[in-house]
Design an enzyme around this catalytic site. Structure first.
Site, mmCIF file in Angstrom:
data_model
loop_
_atom_site.group_PDB
_atom_site.id
_atom_site.type_symbol
_atom_site.label_atom_id
_atom_site.label_comp_id
_atom_site.label_asym_id
_atom_site.label_seq_id
_atom_site.Cartn_x
_atom_site.Cartn_y
_atom_site.Cartn_z
ATOM 1 N N ARG A 4 -15.338 -6.279 -11.526
ATOM 2 C CA ARG A 4 -14.839 -7.652 -11.488
ATOM 3 C C ARG A 4 -13.901 -7.921 -10.313
ATOM 4 O O ARG A 4 -13.584 -9.056 -10.005
ATOM 5 C CB ARG A 4 -14.139 -7.982 -12.828
ATOM 6 C CG ARG A 4 -15.122 -8.081 -13.994
ATOM 7 C CD ARG A 4 -14.429 -7.974 -15.349
ATOM 8 N NE ARG A 4 -14.151 -6.579 -15.713
ATOM 9 C CZ ARG A 4 -13.589 -6.210 -16.874
ATOM 10 N NH1 ARG A 4 -13.234 -7.118 -17.766
ATOM 11 N NH2 ARG A 4 -13.370 -4.932 -17.126
ATOM 12 N N LYS A 25 8.714 -0.510 22.311
ATOM 13 C CA LYS A 25 7.779 0.444 21.723
ATOM 14 C C LYS A 25 8.220 1.840 22.109
ATOM 15 O O LYS A 25 8.412 2.093 23.303
ATOM 16 C CB LYS A 25 6.365 0.174 22.251
ATOM 17 C CG LYS A 25 5.303 1.031 21.595
ATOM 18 C CD LYS A 25 4.233 1.483 22.570
ATOM 19 C CE LYS A 25 4.494 2.902 23.016
ATOM 20 N NZ LYS A 25 3.556 3.410 24.007
ATOM 21 N N LEU A 80 -6.648 7.030 -17.309
ATOM 22 C CA LEU A 80 -8.060 6.823 -16.974
ATOM 23 C C LEU A 80 -8.164 5.944 -15.734
ATOM 24 O O LEU A 80 -7.720 4.798 -15.733
ATOM 25 C CB LEU A 80 -8.797 6.168 -18.146
ATOM 26 C CG LEU A 80 -8.626 6.868 -19.502
ATOM 27 C CD1 LEU A 80 -9.518 6.194 -20.543
ATOM 28 C CD2 LEU A 80 -8.925 8.356 -19.404
ATOM 29 N N ALA A 81 -8.755 6.494 -14.689
ATOM 30 C CA ALA A 81 -8.789 5.774 -13.408
ATOM 31 C C ALA A 81 -10.085 6.051 -12.660
ATOM 32 O O ALA A 81 -10.112 6.136 -11.442
ATOM 33 C CB ALA A 81 -7.594 6.191 -12.554
ATOM 34 N N ASN A 138 22.069 -3.499 31.030
ATOM 35 C CA ASN A 138 21.681 -4.903 30.856
ATOM 36 C C ASN A 138 20.274 -5.103 31.411
ATOM 37 O O ASN A 138 20.018 -4.825 32.581
ATOM 38 C CB ASN A 138 22.672 -5.813 31.568
ATOM 39 C CG ASN A 138 22.406 -7.270 31.203
ATOM 40 O OD1 ASN A 138 22.901 -7.769 30.202
ATOM 41 N ND2 ASN A 138 21.578 -7.920 31.992
ATOM 42 N N ASP A 198 -5.230 0.648 -14.770
ATOM 43 C CA ASP A 198 -5.171 -0.729 -14.275
ATOM 44 C C ASP A 198 -4.122 -1.577 -14.993
ATOM 45 O O ASP A 198 -4.214 -2.790 -15.010
ATOM 46 C CB ASP A 198 -6.554 -1.393 -14.353
ATOM 47 C CG ASP A 198 -7.057 -1.573 -15.782
ATOM 48 O OD1 ASP A 198 -6.430 -1.047 -16.718
ATOM 49 O OD2 ASP A 198 -8.091 -2.262 -15.962
ATOM 50 N N ALA A 229 16.031 -10.996 31.921
ATOM 51 C CA ALA A 229 14.858 -11.657 31.367
ATOM 52 C C ALA A 229 13.626 -11.338 32.209
ATOM 53 O O ALA A 229 13.704 -11.274 33.418
ATOM 54 C CB ALA A 229 15.084 -13.159 31.329
ATOM 55 N N ASN A 256 4.299 1.070 31.759
ATOM 56 C CA ASN A 256 4.266 2.444 31.247
ATOM 57 C C ASN A 256 2.869 3.037 31.239
ATOM 58 O O ASN A 256 2.699 4.215 31.010
ATOM 59 C CB ASN A 256 4.853 2.480 29.825
ATOM 60 C CG ASN A 256 4.099 1.599 28.861
ATOM 61 O OD1 ASN A 256 3.572 0.544 29.238
ATOM 62 N ND2 ASN A 256 4.009 2.021 27.621
ATOM 63 N N TYR A 257 1.852 2.229 31.520
ATOM 64 C CA TYR A 257 0.473 2.675 31.339
ATOM 65 C C TYR A 257 -0.287 2.515 32.645
ATOM 66 O O TYR A 257 -0.310 1.426 33.236
ATOM 67 C CB TYR A 257 -0.163 1.818 30.237
ATOM 68 C CG TYR A 257 -1.534 2.246 29.800
ATOM 69 C CD1 TYR A 257 -1.820 3.584 29.553
ATOM 70 C CD2 TYR A 257 -2.545 1.304 29.621
ATOM 71 C CE1 TYR A 257 -3.078 3.972 29.137
ATOM 72 C CE2 TYR A 257 -3.809 1.685 29.199
ATOM 73 C CZ TYR A 257 -4.077 3.019 28.967
ATOM 74 O OH TYR A 257 -5.324 3.400 28.556
HETATM 75 C C1 UD1 Z 1 -10.171 -1.869 -22.051
HETATM 76 C C2 UD1 Z 1 -10.305 -1.667 -23.547
HETATM 77 C C3 UD1 Z 1 -9.902 -2.955 -24.230
HETATM 78 C C4 UD1 Z 1 -8.484 -3.323 -23.851
HETATM 79 C C5 UD1 Z 1 -8.308 -3.388 -22.331
HETATM 80 C C6 UD1 Z 1 -6.837 -3.479 -21.998
HETATM 81 C C7 UD1 Z 1 -12.130 -0.045 -23.908
HETATM 82 C C8 UD1 Z 1 -13.536 0.127 -24.291
HETATM 83 N N1 UD1 Z 1 -11.669 -1.307 -23.862
HETATM 84 O O1 UD1 Z 1 -11.093 -2.854 -21.640
HETATM 85 O O2 UD1 Z 1 -9.985 -2.799 -25.641
HETATM 86 O O3 UD1 Z 1 -8.128 -4.558 -24.422
HETATM 87 O O4 UD1 Z 1 -8.823 -2.217 -21.709
HETATM 88 O O5 UD1 Z 1 -6.622 -3.653 -20.637
HETATM 89 O O6 UD1 Z 1 -11.458 0.916 -23.678
HETATM 90 N N2 UD1 Z 1 -12.390 3.896 -16.931
HETATM 91 C C9 UD1 Z 1 -12.758 5.188 -16.634
HETATM 92 N N3 UD1 Z 1 -14.026 5.588 -16.879
HETATM 93 C C10 UD1 Z 1 -14.966 4.770 -17.437
HETATM 94 C C11 UD1 Z 1 -14.563 3.451 -17.745
HETATM 95 C C12 UD1 Z 1 -13.273 3.036 -17.491
HETATM 96 O O7 UD1 Z 1 -11.956 5.973 -16.121
HETATM 97 O O8 UD1 Z 1 -16.084 5.222 -17.649
HETATM 98 C C13 UD1 Z 1 -11.011 3.472 -16.624
HETATM 99 C C14 UD1 Z 1 -10.972 2.371 -15.569
HETATM 100 O O9 UD1 Z 1 -10.826 2.901 -14.265
HETATM 101 C C15 UD1 Z 1 -9.758 1.543 -15.986
HETATM 102 C C16 UD1 Z 1 -9.610 1.816 -17.476
HETATM 103 O O10 UD1 Z 1 -10.418 2.943 -17.780
HETATM 104 O O11 UD1 Z 1 -8.582 1.957 -15.322
HETATM 105 C C17 UD1 Z 1 -10.022 0.628 -18.322
HETATM 106 O O12 UD1 Z 1 -11.360 0.271 -18.030
HETATM 107 P P1 UD1 Z 1 -11.833 -1.229 -17.974
HETATM 108 O O13 UD1 Z 1 -13.266 -1.241 -17.649
HETATM 109 O O14 UD1 Z 1 -10.920 -2.020 -17.136
HETATM 110 O O15 UD1 Z 1 -11.654 -1.652 -19.522
HETATM 111 P P2 UD1 Z 1 -11.508 -3.117 -20.115
HETATM 112 O O16 UD1 Z 1 -12.836 -3.773 -20.133
HETATM 113 O O17 UD1 Z 1 -10.415 -3.841 -19.421
HETATM 114 CA CA CA Z 2 -9.101 -3.360 -17.696
#
Ligand code: UD1
Ligand code: CA
Length: 460
Positions: free
Chosen positions: A15, A352, A8-9, A378, A104, A381, A387-388
Site C-alpha cells: 500500500r 567546502k 516483524l519487518a 579578510n 510499521d 567580496a 581549487n579544481y
Molecule cells: C496487522 C494485523 C491487524 C492489526 C494491524 C495493526 C495481522 C494478520 N493483522 O494488519 O490485526 O490491526 O496489523 O497495525 O497480523 N509482516 C511480515 N511478514 C509477513 C507479513 C507481514 O514480517 O508475511 C510484517 C510487516 O512487515 C509489517 C507487520 O508484519 O511490519 C504487519 O503487517 P501488515 O501487512 O502491515 O499487517 P496489517 O494488514 O496492517
Molecule cells: Ca500494518
C-alpha cells in the site's frame, strides 16, 4: 521475568506503492523499524530483540546492525503468523515473556511497552494484547470480546462479517505472550482464504485451549498508528516532530511556530537557543546554548557551539561552527567546513572542506574550497579559490591576518603569507610571501579626451 521481543519487518508494504520496503521509510528522522527497535529496548536488551526480515532483508539488517539486534529471515511472506514462526530458532524460550511488535508502528512509547509487560507478568493470562478504540477502524483487525471482557478472537478486515466490521475496538498488533504457550500453539494457525497465516488467529486458538487472552486498552490511539500508506506516514511524521519540539521546548529551547519546524529524533539543542520558523535540523545535528537559528535554515549533521548565530536561509551540512561565529544569511557550509570562533560568514558565501580561522571574515559572495584560512583573514567580496584543475583538487593556504581584495581569483595550489595584501581584481597564481602586496592584473590605462576626439571624428 525475561522478555524476548520479536519485531516483524519482512513485508514489502504494497500500500506504500514504493520500491523500498515499508519499514525503511522514515518518520521523525528515523526509519519506521528503527523507531520500533528503540521503543523495544525499554523492555529487552538488544541481543534479546529479534527482527524478522524478508523484503530487502539486507538493507533492513544493515540499517539495524548498529543497534545490535539479532535477525531471522522470512524468505516468503506468508503472513504475520508465519513470520513469527521464522523467528522460532532465535527467539523460542521455555520461560519468560514473548513480546511481538510490528515494524510499521513507529509511535510506540517505552512507557506503554513496560506497562504491557507488567500487566502480562502479573496476570494468569496466556497473552495480553494492546487494543484501542478508533472512530474509523478501517483496515485494522477487530477485537471481539467474551462476556468477561477478555479477548475471544480477532477478525481481520478482509474476513470480517458486516456486524464485526462495525466493531471499533481494534488490534494494535502489539502482543505479550507467555513464551512457552505461544511457541506451543503457534503451529496450529490455519491458512486464511488468501493462504496467509494470521498471527491474530492466536487469540481464538488460545481460547480453544481454555487459556485467557486479556486486553490492555490504550486510550491515546495515536501511539498505535500502523503505517500502511504514505498518508499515514505523514501523520506519524507530524506526531513524532511534535513530540520532539515539545521535548526541546520543555528543556529550555525557544521554538517559534513549532508546527513549521522539522527536527529529527537524535538532534540535540542547548537551552536558550532560539529556533525561528521553517527551520530543518536533521541527522546528528548538535546545537549549543544561546544560539539563534534563522528562518528557513537547514542544518544536516551540523555541530554548532554556543552563541552561534545562523541567519535565515543558510545550509550547513556535515560541518562545524565554533562559539560566537555568525553564518548567513544565504550561506552554504559543506563537507567538513570548520568555522572558527567569532568568524563571520555572510551572504552567498560557500565553504567546502575549508578551515576558516578565528575572527576571519568573508562577508559576501565567495567560494572557498579546500582552503586553510588563518585567524583574522579578510576575504573580499567575489573571492574565488580555483581549487579544481579539471582533474584534481588543490589546496589554498591563507595565513593569519591576510587581506584578500575583492574579486580575487586564487589559483590553487597556492600559499598566501601572513599579513599580506592581495589587490582587488587580481588573478594570483604564485606564492605570496608574508607582509607583501601582490597585484595580478593589468594596470589601468586612461586616455584623456578620447571620447570628445571620437565624436569630432564622426562629424567630419
Ligand atoms: C496487522 C494485523 C491487524 C492489526 C494491524 C495493526 C495481522 C494478520 N493483522 O494488519 O490485526 O490491526 O496489523 O497495525 O497480523 N509482516 C511480515 N511478514 C509477513 C507479513 C507481514 O514480517 O508475511 C510484517 C510487516 O512487515 C509489517 C507487520 O508484519 O511490519 C504487519 O503487517 P501488515 O501487512 O502491515 O499487517 P496489517 O494488514 O496492517
Ligand atoms: Ca500494518
Amino acid at each position: 521475568m525475561k522478555t524476548t521481543v520479536v519485531i516483524l519487518a519482512a513485508g514489502l508494504g504494497t500500500r506504500m506503492r514504493s520500491k523500498r520496503a515499508k519499514v525503511l521509510h522514515r518518520a521523525g528522522g528515523l526509519s519506521l523499524v528503527e523507531q520500533v527497535v528503540q521503543a523495544a529496548r525499554a523492555v529487552a536488551p538488544a541481543d534479546n530483540i529479534v527482527v524478522v526480515t524478508g523484503h530487502q532483508a539486507d538493507a533492513v539488517e544493515e540499517t539495524l546492525a548498529p543497534l545490535g539486534v539479532r535477525f531471522a529471515r522470512q524468505v516468503e511472506q506468508k503472513g504475520t503468523g508465519h513470520a513469527l514462526l521464522c523467528a522460532r530458532k532465535e527467539a523460542a524460550r521455555k520461560n519468560g515473556l514473548l513480546m511481538v511488535l510490528y515494524g510499521d508502528t513507529p509511535l510506540l512509547s517505552a512507557v506503554t511497552l513496560k506497562e504491557l509487560r507488567d500487566q502480562q507478568a502479573e496476570s494468569d493470562a496466556a497473552a495480553t494484547l494492546i487494543t484501542t478504540t478508533l472512530a474509523d477502524p478501517t483496515g485494522y483487525g477487530r477485537v471481539l470480546l467474551n462476556e468477561r471482557g477478555d479477548v475471544r478472537a480477532i477478525v481481520e478486515q478482509k474476513a470480517a462479517r458486516p456486524e464485526e466490521l462495525a466493531v471499533r475496538l481494534i488490534n494494535s498488533g502489539i502482543y505479550c505472550f507467555r513464551s512457552e504457550l505461544a511457541w506451543k500453539h503457534l503451529g496450529e494457525i490455519e491458512p486464511s482464504a488468501s493462504g496467509e497465516l494470521y498471527l491474530t488467529d492466536m487469540a481464538a486458538i488460545l481460547n480453544q485451549h481454555g487459556k485467557r487472552v486479556q486486553q490492555f486498552h490504550v486510550d491515546d490511539s495515536s501511539e498505535l498508528l500502523g503505517i500502511n500508506t504514505r498518508v499515514e506516514l505523514a501523520d506519524a511524521d507530524r506526531i513524532l516532530r511534535g513530540r520532539k519540539t515539545r521535548e526541546l521546548m520543555m528543556a529550555g529551547v525557544t521554538i517559534e511556530r513549532p508546527e513549521t519546524v522539522t527536527i529529527d529524533a537524535q538532534v540535540r539543542v542547548g537551552p536558550d537557543t532560539i529556533i525561528e520558523p521553517f527551520v530543518r535540523l536533521t541527522g546528528n545535528t548538535a546545537i549549543g546554548e544561546e544560539c539563534r537559528i534563522g528562518q528557513g535554515a537547514v542544518l544536516e549533521s551540523a555541530a554548532l557551539a554556543d552563541r552561534v548565530h545562523v541567519a535565515p536561509y543558510t545550509l550547513i551540512s556535515d560541518s562545524r561552527v565554533d562559539p560566537d561565529a555568525h553564518v548567513g544569511p544565504f550561506a552554504r557550509l559543506r563537507m567538513n567546513a570548520q568555522v572558527g570562533p567569532e568568524a563571520r560568514i555572510g551572504n552567498f558565501v560557500e565553504l567546502k572542506k575549508t578551515r576558516f580561522g578565528a575572527g576571519a571574515k568573508a562577508q559576501h559572495l565567495a567560494y572557498l574550497g579546500d582552503a586553510e584560512i588563518g585567524a583574522k583573514v579578510n576575504i573580499g567580496a567575489g573571492t574565488i579559490t580555483c581549487n579544481y584543475d579539471g582533474e584534481k583538487k588543490h589546496v589554498t593556504k591563507i595565513s593569519a591576518g591576510a587581506f584578500i581584495g575583492s574579486n580575487s581569483t586564487l589559483v590553487a595550489p597556492l600559499e598566501i603569507g601572513e599579513g599580506s595584501y592581495i589587490a582587488a581584481g587580481s588573478v594570483i597564481t604564485d606564492e605570496v610571501p608574508d607582509h607583501a602586496l601582490a597585484l595580478g592584473r593589468e594596470r589601468q590605462i586612461v586616455k584623456p579626451g578620447w571620447v570628445t576626439k571620437r565624436k569630432k571624428k564622426r562629424k567630419s
